[in-house]
Design a protein around this motif. Structure first.
Motif, PDB file in Angstrom:
ATOM      1  N   THR A   1       5.673  -1.560 -10.910  1.00  0.00           N
ATOM      2  CA  THR A   1       6.376  -2.769 -10.354  1.00  0.00           C
ATOM      3  C   THR A   1       7.582  -2.371  -9.369  1.00  0.00           C
ATOM      4  N   GLU A   2       8.116  -1.278  -9.896  1.00  0.00           N
ATOM      5  CA  GLU A   2       9.547  -0.861  -9.290  1.00  0.00           C
ATOM      6  C   GLU A   2       9.083  -0.297  -7.838  1.00  0.00           C
ATOM      7  N   PHE A   3       7.878   0.079  -7.530  1.00  0.00           N
ATOM      8  CA  PHE A   3       7.165   0.319  -6.293  1.00  0.00           C
ATOM      9  C   PHE A   3       6.716  -0.884  -5.555  1.00  0.00           C
ATOM     10  N   ALA A   4       7.071  -2.085  -6.069  1.00  0.00           N
ATOM     11  CA  ALA A   4       6.420  -3.312  -5.424  1.00  0.00           C
ATOM     12  C   ALA A   4       7.336  -4.475  -5.439  1.00  0.00           C
ATOM     13  N   PRO A   5       8.745  -4.377  -5.068  1.00  0.00           N
ATOM     14  CA  PRO A   5       9.771  -5.189  -5.235  1.00  0.00           C
ATOM     15  C   PRO A   5       9.483  -6.689  -4.482  1.00  0.00           C
ATOM     16  N   THR A   6      10.101  -7.598  -4.782  1.00  0.00           N
ATOM     17  CA  THR A   6       9.877  -8.945  -4.404  1.00  0.00           C
ATOM     18  C   THR A   6      11.135  -9.547  -3.925  1.00  0.00           C
ATOM     19  N   GLY A   7      11.185 -10.718  -3.206  1.00  0.00           N
ATOM     20  CA  GLY A   7      12.258 -11.426  -2.933  1.00  0.00           C
ATOM     21  C   GLY A   7      13.429 -10.495  -2.052  1.00  0.00           C
ATOM     22  N   ILE A   8      14.591 -10.694  -2.506  1.00  0.00           N
ATOM     23  CA  ILE A   8      15.678  -9.744  -1.581  1.00  0.00           C
ATOM     24  C   ILE A   8      15.527  -8.213  -1.619  1.00  0.00           C
ATOM     25  N   ALA A   9      15.018  -7.894  -2.648  1.00  0.00           N
ATOM     26  CA  ALA A   9      14.676  -6.431  -2.677  1.00  0.00           C
ATOM     27  C   ALA A   9      13.654  -6.041  -1.933  1.00  0.00           C
ATOM     28  N   ALA A  10      12.661  -6.897  -1.775  1.00  0.00           N
ATOM     29  CA  ALA A  10      11.652  -6.417  -0.724  1.00  0.00           C
ATOM     30  C   ALA A  10      12.295  -6.213   0.489  1.00  0.00           C
ATOM     31  N   GLU A  11      12.995  -7.238   0.940  1.00  0.00           N
ATOM     32  CA  GLU A  11      13.626  -7.360   2.326  1.00  0.00           C
ATOM     33  C   GLU A  11      14.373  -6.075   2.330  1.00  0.00           C
ATOM     34  N   ASN A  12      15.371  -5.785   1.568  1.00  0.00           N
ATOM     35  CA  ASN A  12      16.031  -4.484   1.565  1.00  0.00           C
ATOM     36  C   ASN A  12      15.202  -3.318   1.846  1.00  0.00           C
ATOM     37  N   ALA A  13      14.184  -3.207   0.797  1.00  0.00           N
ATOM     38  CA  ALA A  13      13.345  -2.132   0.786  1.00  0.00           C
ATOM     39  C   ALA A  13      12.580  -1.946   2.271  1.00  0.00           C
ATOM     40  N   SER A  14      11.974  -2.904   2.679  1.00  0.00           N
ATOM     41  CA  SER A  14      11.436  -3.103   4.107  1.00  0.00           C
ATOM     42  C   SER A  14      12.150  -2.514   5.128  1.00  0.00           C
TER      43      SER A  14
ATOM     44  N   ALA B   1       1.034  -1.310  -0.095  1.00  0.00           N
ATOM     45  CA  ALA B   1       0.034  -0.162   0.037  1.00  0.00           C
ATOM     46  C   ALA B   1       0.700   1.180  -0.114  1.00  0.00           C
ATOM     47  N   LEU B   2       1.865   1.382   0.824  1.00  0.00           N
ATOM     48  CA  LEU B   2       2.823   2.444   0.778  1.00  0.00           C
ATOM     49  C   LEU B   2       3.424   2.609  -0.528  1.00  0.00           C
ATOM     50  N   GLY B   3       3.786   1.616  -1.193  1.00  0.00           N
ATOM     51  CA  GLY B   3       4.380   1.392  -2.620  1.00  0.00           C
ATOM     52  C   GLY B   3       3.440   2.032  -3.684  1.00  0.00           C
ATOM     53  N   ALA B   4       2.227   1.615  -3.305  1.00  0.00           N
ATOM     54  CA  ALA B   4       0.982   2.295  -4.330  1.00  0.00           C
ATOM     55  C   ALA B   4       0.761   3.792  -4.234  1.00  0.00           C
ATOM     56  N   LEU B   5       0.849   4.023  -2.889  1.00  0.00           N
ATOM     57  CA  LEU B   5       0.797   5.599  -2.648  1.00  0.00           C
ATOM     58  C   LEU B   5       1.947   6.484  -3.168  1.00  0.00           C
ATOM     59  N   ALA B   6       3.379   6.030  -2.938  1.00  0.00           N
ATOM     60  CA  ALA B   6       4.470   6.443  -3.700  1.00  0.00           C
ATOM     61  C   ALA B   6       4.104   6.608  -5.116  1.00  0.00           C
ATOM     62  N   TYR B   7       3.800   5.334  -5.797  1.00  0.00           N
ATOM     63  CA  TYR B   7       3.670   5.312  -7.267  1.00  0.00           C
ATOM     64  C   TYR B   7       2.728   6.373  -7.773  1.00  0.00           C
ATOM     65  N   HIS B   8       1.539   6.508  -7.202  1.00  0.00           N
ATOM     66  CA  HIS B   8       0.673   7.486  -7.432  1.00  0.00           C
ATOM     67  C   HIS B   8       1.080   8.892  -7.612  1.00  0.00           C
ATOM     68  N   ALA B   9       1.854   9.201  -6.237  1.00  0.00           N
ATOM     69  CA  ALA B   9       2.588  10.497  -6.214  1.00  0.00           C
ATOM     70  C   ALA B   9       3.655  10.745  -7.476  1.00  0.00           C
ATOM     71  N   TYR B  10       4.220   9.758  -7.477  1.00  0.00           N
ATOM     72  CA  TYR B  10       5.494   9.776  -8.920  1.00  0.00           C
ATOM     73  C   TYR B  10       4.875   9.838 -10.004  1.00  0.00           C
ATOM     74  N   GLN B  11       3.815   9.259 -10.384  1.00  0.00           N
ATOM     75  CA  GLN B  11       3.084   9.387 -11.607  1.00  0.00           C
ATOM     76  C   GLN B  11       2.462  10.720 -11.783  1.00  0.00           C
ATOM     77  N   SER B  12       1.850  11.242 -10.775  1.00  0.00           N
ATOM     78  CA  SER B  12       1.194  12.599 -10.896  1.00  0.00           C
ATOM     79  C   SER B  12       2.357  13.644 -11.087  1.00  0.00           C
ATOM     80  N   TRP B  13       3.515  13.571 -10.166  1.00  0.00           N
ATOM     81  CA  TRP B  13       4.683  14.530 -10.694  1.00  0.00           C
ATOM     82  C   TRP B  13       5.251  14.234 -12.170  1.00  0.00           C
ATOM     83  N   GLN B  14       5.264  13.059 -12.653  1.00  0.00           N
ATOM     84  CA  GLN B  14       5.636  12.793 -14.020  1.00  0.00           C
ATOM     85  C   GLN B  14       4.854  13.237 -14.985  1.00  0.00           C
ATOM     86  N   ASN B  15       3.512  13.318 -14.766  1.00  0.00           N
ATOM     87  CA  ASN B  15       2.569  13.611 -15.847  1.00  0.00           C
ATOM     88  C   ASN B  15       2.746  15.196 -15.955  1.00  0.00           C
TER      89      ASN B  15
END
Length: 215
Positions: free
Chosen positions: A94-107, A65-79
């Protein structure tokens, strides 16, 4: 320790018990012990947010959910940037929703950022430290990590080094920090300014993240 699960439990618990962080300190301390390994982080967040506004954190009930919020903010800024003929770097959701080791690091980074933001006003006193230590349960690894982060909260430069060249995670980290800080005191303003500069965030993106956080 599983940082992704830990962060999800922290955010989920804040969402579920919105507005009740103060109750944990005023009479329900024992309830945290039942949560198990996540008690340390939940106790920490509940303790540090007792004087803050948790309403904005309710939006982020999970890392996704945090990633989705950040993505929407980024998308609005980008537009907005693109409409002004100044193209912003394109990032996929998908870059705001990492998986595996990337998700662990992000968290792990997000948790460090939340702790640092909560500590920015210098209000982690001895009573709060004692509460945190009394509620960590028997998860020694979590206890040690939390104790280290509370004793020496990450600086903006520390967080930036952890994030590296990852604009999606940078946006998520700033958004999490902004949600934690709530209504800003001087020290929190300084911390957020240092964080946005260390992460090399565009002023326009910061503005969109602020709006996404409800400010």
């Amino acid at each position: 320790m599983n940082f992704n699960n830990l962060l999800n439990q922290v955010l989920g618990s804040v969402q579920k018990n919105a507005g009740q962080a103060g109750n944990i300190l005023s009479g329900n301390k024992g309830a945290l012990a039942k949560i198990g390994g996540s008690a340390a982080a939940l106790g920490l967040v509940s303790s540090l947010l007792k004087k803050k506004n948790t309403k904005t954190l309710v939006q982020a009930g999970s890392m996704a959910a945090l990633g989705a919020l950040a993505y929407h903010a980024y998308q609005s800024w980008q537009n907005n940037k693109n409409s002004q003929s100044a193209a912003a770097p394109a990032l996929e959701q998908t870059e705001f929703a990492p998986t595996g080791i990337a998700a662990e690091n992000a968290s792990r980074v997000i948790l460090r950022t939340m702790i640092a933001a909560a500590a920015a006003d210098g209000l982690i006193d001895d009573a709060e430290r004692q509460l945190i230590h009394s509620e960590v349960g028997d998860d020694a690894e979590t206890q040690q990590w939390i104790a280290s982060e509370v004793t020496r909260p990450a600086s903006a430069a520390d967080i930036a080094r952890d994030i590296g060249a990852n604009p999606a995670l940078a946006a998520e980290a700033y958004l999490a920090a902004r949600m934690i800080c709530g209504d800003l005191a001087r020290k929190e303003i300084v911390f957020l300014s240092q964080l946005s500069q260390a992460l090399n965030l565009d002023e326009g993106l910061v503005e969109h993240l602020e709006k996404q956080a409800g400010f």
